[in-house]
Design a protein around this motif. Structure first.
Motif, PDB file in Angstrom:
ATOM      1  N   ILE A  12       7.481   8.681   3.991  1.00 13.49           N
ATOM      2  CA  ILE A  12       6.445   9.558   3.443  1.00 13.49           C
ATOM      3  C   ILE A  12       5.251   8.768   2.915  1.00 13.49           C
ATOM      4  O   ILE A  12       4.103   9.061   3.254  1.00 13.49           O
ATOM      5  CB  ILE A  12       7.040  10.440   2.317  1.00 13.49           C
ATOM      6  N   SER A  13       5.519   7.750   2.103  1.00 12.68           N
ATOM      7  CA  SER A  13       4.433   7.022   1.431  1.00 12.68           C
ATOM      8  C   SER A  13       3.936   5.823   2.226  1.00 12.68           C
ATOM      9  O   SER A  13       2.973   5.169   1.823  1.00 12.68           O
ATOM     10  CB  SER A  13       4.892   6.552   0.051  1.00 12.68           C
ATOM     11  N   LYS A  53       2.161   6.144 -10.852  1.00  9.88           N
ATOM     12  CA  LYS A  53       3.214   6.581  -9.951  1.00  9.88           C
ATOM     13  C   LYS A  53       3.334   5.696  -8.711  1.00  9.88           C
ATOM     14  O   LYS A  53       4.445   5.338  -8.287  1.00  9.88           O
ATOM     15  CB  LYS A  53       2.980   8.034  -9.551  1.00  9.88           C
ATOM     16  N   PHE A  54       2.194   5.313  -8.118  1.00  9.09           N
ATOM     17  CA  PHE A  54       2.262   4.571  -6.857  1.00  9.09           C
ATOM     18  C   PHE A  54       2.720   3.121  -7.061  1.00  9.09           C
ATOM     19  O   PHE A  54       3.035   2.426  -6.104  1.00  9.09           O
ATOM     20  CB  PHE A  54       0.916   4.606  -6.122  1.00  9.09           C
ATOM     21  N   HIS A  61       8.526   3.230   4.188  1.00  9.07           N
ATOM     22  CA  HIS A  61       8.949   4.521   3.646  1.00  9.07           C
ATOM     23  C   HIS A  61       8.345   5.625   4.505  1.00  9.07           C
ATOM     24  O   HIS A  61       7.144   5.588   4.838  1.00  9.07           O
ATOM     25  CB  HIS A  61       8.496   4.655   2.188  1.00  9.07           C
ATOM     26  N   GLU A  80      -2.813   3.657  -1.628  1.00  8.80           N
ATOM     27  CA  GLU A  80      -3.262   2.882  -2.795  1.00  8.80           C
ATOM     28  C   GLU A  80      -2.690   1.468  -2.722  1.00  8.80           C
ATOM     29  O   GLU A  80      -1.496   1.277  -2.481  1.00  8.80           O
ATOM     30  CB  GLU A  80      -2.789   3.549  -4.096  1.00  8.80           C
ATOM     31  N   GLN A 132       4.904   2.789   2.411  1.00 14.66           N
ATOM     32  CA  GLN A 132       5.696   1.710   1.841  1.00 14.66           C
ATOM     33  C   GLN A 132       6.249   2.159   0.500  1.00 14.66           C
ATOM     34  O   GLN A 132       5.700   3.049  -0.159  1.00 14.66           O
ATOM     35  CB  GLN A 132       4.858   0.430   1.646  1.00 14.66           C
ATOM     36  N   GLN A 133       7.333   1.530   0.105  1.00 16.60           N
ATOM     37  CA  GLN A 133       7.945   1.796  -1.197  1.00 16.60           C
ATOM     38  C   GLN A 133       8.086   0.480  -1.939  1.00 16.60           C
ATOM     39  O   GLN A 133       8.478  -0.533  -1.369  1.00 16.60           O
ATOM     40  CB  GLN A 133       9.324   2.428  -1.024  1.00 16.60           C
ATOM     41  N   ARG A 156       0.856  -1.172   0.000  1.00 17.50           N
ATOM     42  CA  ARG A 156       0.000   0.000   0.000  1.00 17.50           C
ATOM     43  C   ARG A 156       0.896   1.227   0.000  1.00 17.50           C
ATOM     44  O   ARG A 156       1.603   1.491   0.970  1.00 17.50           O
ATOM     45  CB  ARG A 156      -0.923  -0.013   1.221  1.00 17.50           C
ATOM     46  N   VAL A 157       0.854   1.974  -1.074  1.00 13.55           N
ATOM     47  CA  VAL A 157       1.690   3.160  -1.249  1.00 13.55           C
ATOM     48  C   VAL A 157       0.779   4.384  -1.319  1.00 13.55           C
ATOM     49  O   VAL A 157      -0.099   4.460  -2.183  1.00 13.55           O
ATOM     50  CB  VAL A 157       2.550   3.057  -2.532  1.00 13.55           C
ATOM     51  N   ASN A 158       0.989   5.314  -0.387  1.00 13.71           N
ATOM     52  CA  ASN A 158       0.147   6.515  -0.316  1.00 13.71           C
ATOM     53  C   ASN A 158      -1.338   6.168  -0.299  1.00 13.71           C
ATOM     54  O   ASN A 158      -2.176   6.827  -0.938  1.00 13.71           O
ATOM     55  CB  ASN A 158       0.448   7.452  -1.491  1.00 13.71           C
TER      56      ASN A 158
END
Length: 520
Positions: free
Chosen positions: A441-442, A469-470, A439, A412, A444-445, A408-410
């Motif tokens: 900020i997000s 992007k995500f 990560h 999403e 996870q990366q 899950r990034v940001n």
């Protein structure tokens, strides 16, 4: 033992029925097999010896074999005896095997391999030496005596013939990718229903030979292969070890008419073999394949399927034929399809797949904890699978991903299988996997692990640019090998970060989506 009267209510009765119907149907592995009648005679000899050693019906033992050949004869013997047998993966780390045996706390541990015999000499349970099991001989290091309950000397022993559908036949453990493997308790009724479902779906008959090349400590070859073959009085063959290079030669030499695969095995066959390797086979049906596999290897009909050891083995399945368009975009092999007549499914508010049995003994009986089988169903009898899914336009179930293996990034969710299939096609890479790292900020990366950094940077850059992007990786880590499950070759994503990096390539992004750079 009570005489078999033709009524099939358990696996012992099913074995007798299959032998009566087709006594010469093959049973064993490609290099060492006999007819079902001879296998039954050997298994009955083993059953009598287990009883002589104090192991009685409804008692629990563990079995750690080395190849499918070993599991097949001991599995038959324990079912004829009515013994609950836990099948363990011999390739697990020895300390983990020991911990799992402590969780299981069996009356005895049966071993088939010289190496295992020496490494597990210090176990506190009697050891059954099963190295000569195919000769009808087992030996126990000391008498097995249960103090009370099932398996005790005072308990009447009628063998497996009188087991009920609710009685536990077997324990199959999970892969353990997210923790210590758990033992799933599987009843006689579970296996009978599953075998009938697969046999009916693929139309098995007594002249079929079902080739199940994966290790027998998994539900895939054991339930979908062995028990479904018995259900039709068909022959069934495993193999000493799954081999991509020898697969088609074995299938042709054995006269296999149906094959039971797994997503990882199918993918390896697609990558490393072609029509020239398969020409001359007699296979008409295949389980766990896609339409492309059927078309390439000239197989008439196949199935994709969704399920798990807990969720009735296979609880959803649909047929595919050569030339069929892919029905959905998500998920490995597009797992999903129509429900079994005895299972229903729904999607929870969080997107999790829930399944519920409509007839008793369709799902697993529960997890074994502290020697007791504990139900894993909620108050409304739903089993929470831990899988993310959706329903398609006609109500078919579509598997997307394991919730425990989701990124899950940001905010999403990253569809792992979609990203991997995209990178495979667009970047031309083969031996790789994506997973995540924390990560700041997000949250996870996305990280891309590859075993070969000789990829084309231009193609990789272009492939990454095509992703939202995500979904884009923040770094590319080169490792020597991908950690895989030793049984079905699944990539164990949670262990990727444990692999020592050969080198790490940073992926940097500029202000525009097209501005991607891989720093080599």
């Amino acid at each position: 033992m009570t005489a078999f009267n033709g009524q099939v209510n358990n696996l012992a009765q099913l074995i007798h029925w299959a032998v009566e119907r087709a006594p010469d149907a093959v049973y064993g592995v490609d290099t060492a097999h006999v007819g079902m009648r001879d296998a039954l005679l050997t298994a009955n000899m083993l059953s009598g010896q287990l009883l002589a050693h104090g192991i009685r019906a409804r008692s629990r033992i563990a079995f750690v074999g080395a190849t499918s050949e070993h599991y097949l004869i001991m599995w038959m013997a324990t079912q004829l005896s009515g013994i609950e047998v836990a099948l363990l993966n011999p390739n697990l780390p020895r300390d983990l095997l020991h911990d799992m045996l402590e969780d299981l706390n069996p009356l005895a541990v049966a071993l088939f391999d010289d190496t295992l015999m020496s490494l597990l000499n210090d176990v506190q349970w009697p050891v059954i030496d099963a190295r000569r099991a195919w000769d009808g001989v087992v030996d126990c290091s000391s008498p097995v005596v249960a103090t009370d309950g099932p398996g005790s000397p005072d308990a009447p022993d009628t063998g497996g013939i009188d087991c009920t559908e609710t009685d536990i036949a077997c324990y199959v453990h999970t892969s353990g990718t997210s923790g210590r493997p758990k033992f799933c308790a599987l009843s006689h009724g579970y296996f009978l229903r599953l075998g009938r479902f697969v046999s009916d779906t693929l139309g098995y008959a007594a002249n079929d030979v079902v080739f199940a090349p994966m290790p027998m400590f998994h539900i895939n070859p054991l339930g979908y292969g062995v028990v479904s073959a018995w259900t039709a009085a068909a022959g069934v063959l495993g193999t000493q070890k799954f081999s991509v290079s020898r697969f088609w030669d074995i299938a042709k030499a054995t006269g296999a008419t149906s094959i039971v695969l797994h997503f990882a095995a199918m993918k390896m066959l697609m990558e490393k073999t072609d029509r020239s390797h398969s020409d001359g086979h007699r296979i008409r049906s295949a389980l766990c394949v896609n339409a492309e596999f059927l078309e390439r290897f000239n197989v008439s009909i196949g199935t994709t399927a969704y399920g798990s050891t807990e969720a009735g083995g296979l609880c959803h399945m649909w047929h595919v034929r050569p030339g069929d368009a892919s029905p959905v975009q998500e998920g490995p092999l597009f797992y999903g399809g129509r429900a079994r007549f005895d299972v229903e499914a729904k999607i929870s508010e969080s997107g999790e797949i829930l399944v519920r049995e409509l007839a008793p003994n369709t799902l697993f009986s529960g997890y074994l904890k502290d020697g007791v089988v504990v139900s894993a169903l909620d108050e409304d009898r739903w089993f929470h699978t831990g899988d993310r899914g959706r329903l398609d336009a006609v109500g078919g179930l579509v598997f997307i991903e394991r919730m425990s293996e989701s990124l899950r990034v940001n905010g999403e969710f990253v569809p792992i299988d979609y990203v991997e299939r995209h990178l495979e096609a667009a970047a031309g890479i083969r031996e790789f996997a994506i997973w995540g790292r924390p990560h700041a900020i997000s949250g996870q990366q996305v990280v891309l692990w590859v075993t070969d950094d000789g990829f084309d940077p231009a193609r990789m850059t272009e492939a990454i640019q095509m992703l939202p992007k995500f979904m884009r990786p923040g770094e590319i880590v080169v490792i020597e090998r991908l950690p895989r499950d030793s049984g079905v070759n699944k990539i164990q994503r949670r262990r990727l970060s444990e692999e020592p990096p050969v080198r790490t390539l940073a992926v940097t992004y500029g202000p525009s989506l097209a501005d991607v750079r891989i720093d080599r």
